[in-house]
Design an enzyme around this catalytic site. Structure first.
Site, mmCIF file in Angstrom:
data_model
loop_
_atom_site.group_PDB
_atom_site.id
_atom_site.type_symbol
_atom_site.label_atom_id
_atom_site.label_comp_id
_atom_site.label_asym_id
_atom_site.label_seq_id
_atom_site.Cartn_x
_atom_site.Cartn_y
_atom_site.Cartn_z
ATOM 1 C CE LYS A 55 -3.774 -2.224 2.485
ATOM 2 N NZ LYS A 55 -4.327 -2.577 3.786
ATOM 3 C CD GLN A 99 -3.492 -4.505 6.629
ATOM 4 O OE1 GLN A 99 -3.568 -3.463 5.988
ATOM 5 N NE2 GLN A 99 -3.907 -5.654 6.150
ATOM 6 C CG ASP A 122 -9.852 -0.242 5.373
ATOM 7 O OD1 ASP A 122 -9.684 -0.621 4.195
ATOM 8 O OD2 ASP A 122 -9.139 -0.606 6.317
HETATM 9 N N1 GUN Z 1 -6.805 -6.932 5.797
HETATM 10 C C1 GUN Z 1 -7.141 -7.612 4.690
HETATM 11 N N2 GUN Z 1 -7.831 -6.815 3.851
HETATM 12 C C2 GUN Z 1 -7.922 -5.612 4.440
HETATM 13 C C3 GUN Z 1 -8.523 -4.373 4.072
HETATM 14 O O1 GUN Z 1 -9.124 -4.200 3.017
HETATM 15 N N3 GUN Z 1 -8.387 -3.366 4.969
HETATM 16 C C4 GUN Z 1 -7.762 -3.521 6.155
HETATM 17 N N4 GUN Z 1 -7.695 -2.478 6.980
HETATM 18 N N5 GUN Z 1 -7.200 -4.646 6.527
HETATM 19 C C5 GUN Z 1 -7.282 -5.686 5.677
#
Ligand code: GUN
Length: 297
Positions: A55, A99, A122
């Site tokens: 990311k 996350q 998110d």
């Molecule tokens: N862990 C796996 N996919 C995601 C996501 O889309 N957002 C977040 N914050 N954690 C994740």
């Protein structure tokens, strides 16, 4: 046996979307705004570390601001909440992401709820989930939104179709079901959500025109789960042991790709499918939040 299936390529769709991002970023920069994302990583889950690194790389590549804040898995809840409070008030960051999954003992609902809904990159804040459910615009959860973008790019309209989603997680299964059933573009589907307690799984999935696998079980979906001509969206990213690989593991989806291939009309690969789209929609959400704050939308 081989058939003419379409590979639903997340890289192609991502590149297509990123072209429109460049224009949006330039517009924000002309107003003196550098879109920024704060990522909070708690603990040492290896997959989460890879996701966060990717990311950050995506943001840097587009000339955006991105910073990762790390906590030990034994971090105190108060310290995490205090950082979120600080980030909520910091104008450098238009989006905040925690996350997931969180280490055991940390309440996901409490942490995600602490993020300001105006900075919810998110789209997982309960306020935004409620807003989305009532059919209003807001940041949508990245993976479900990315799935809609793949379908849209390849002209696969879910309207009137039976979509079976296998998996009921808060970040994929549930919000995807909501988006697909909405009276909106890329909605209007008839949705069934299946899960580990579904008794007649195969009978249901065999009637699906579009099957979404989001269960986190490697190669769980086999040819007996599907009908001829189905479109498969594989959300799974599982590490399975592979002694022949340098890393000692390989990535595989929730679908047994080779087993289903001659029955499908279209399918996402793993890697290179939905995972890339999740990252891309995170950029979209950060830009969306920055544009909203600047009064551009
Ligand atoms: N862990 C796996 N996919 C995601 C996501 O889309 N957002 C977040 N914050 N954690 C994740």
């Amino acid at each position: 046996m081989q058939n003419n299936y379409i590979l639903l390529d997340g890289k192609i769709v991502s590149e297509h979307l990123k072209k429109s991002f460049s224009e949006r970023i330039s517009k924000l920069k002309r107003k003196g705004i550098l879109p920024g994302l704060a990522v909070i990583l708690i603990g040492d889950d290896p997959a989460s570390q890879v996701y966060v690194r990717n990311k950050e790389r995506d943001f840097i590549k587009l000339g955006l601001n991105s910073r990762v804040f790390k906590f030990d898995k034994k971090a105190k809840k108060e310290d995490i909440l205090s950082l979120i409070d600080h980030l909520n008030k910091n104008d450098e960051y238009h989006g905040i992401l925690v996350q997931l999954p969180l280490p055991e003992g940390i309440d996901e609902f409490e942490i995600v709820s602490a993020i300001s809904p105006d900075k919810d990159a998110d789209g997982l804040h309960p306020y935004n989930i409620g807003t989305m459910t009532t059919g209003r615009e807001c940041p949508f959860p990245c993976t479900p939104h990315g799935i809609l973008k793949i379908l849209e790019f390849y002209n696969i309209d879910p309207a009137g179709k039976h979509v079976a989603i296998v998996g009921r997680s808060n970040i994929v299964g549930k919000p995807l079901a909501i988006l697909l059933m909405q009276k909106r573009n890329m909605g209007n589907a008839t949705v069934t959500v299946c899960h580990s307690r579904t008794e007649n799984l195969k009978e249901i999935t065999r009637t699906a025109d579009i099957l979404v696998a989001a269960i986190g079980k490697p190669e769980f979906i086999k040819r007996e789960h599907i009908k001829d001509g189905v479109v498969i969206i594989d959300v799974g990213i599982n590490r399975v042991e592979d002694k022949l690989s340098n890393k000692g593991y390989r990535l595989t989806g929730d679908v047994d790709f080779n087993d289903v291939l001659d029955k499908v009309s279209a399918i996402t690969p793993v890697p290179g499918g939905v995972g890339l789209m999740t990252r891309t929609m995170l950029i979209h959400n950060t830009l969306y939040l920055a544009e909203k704050k600047a009064g551009l939308i």
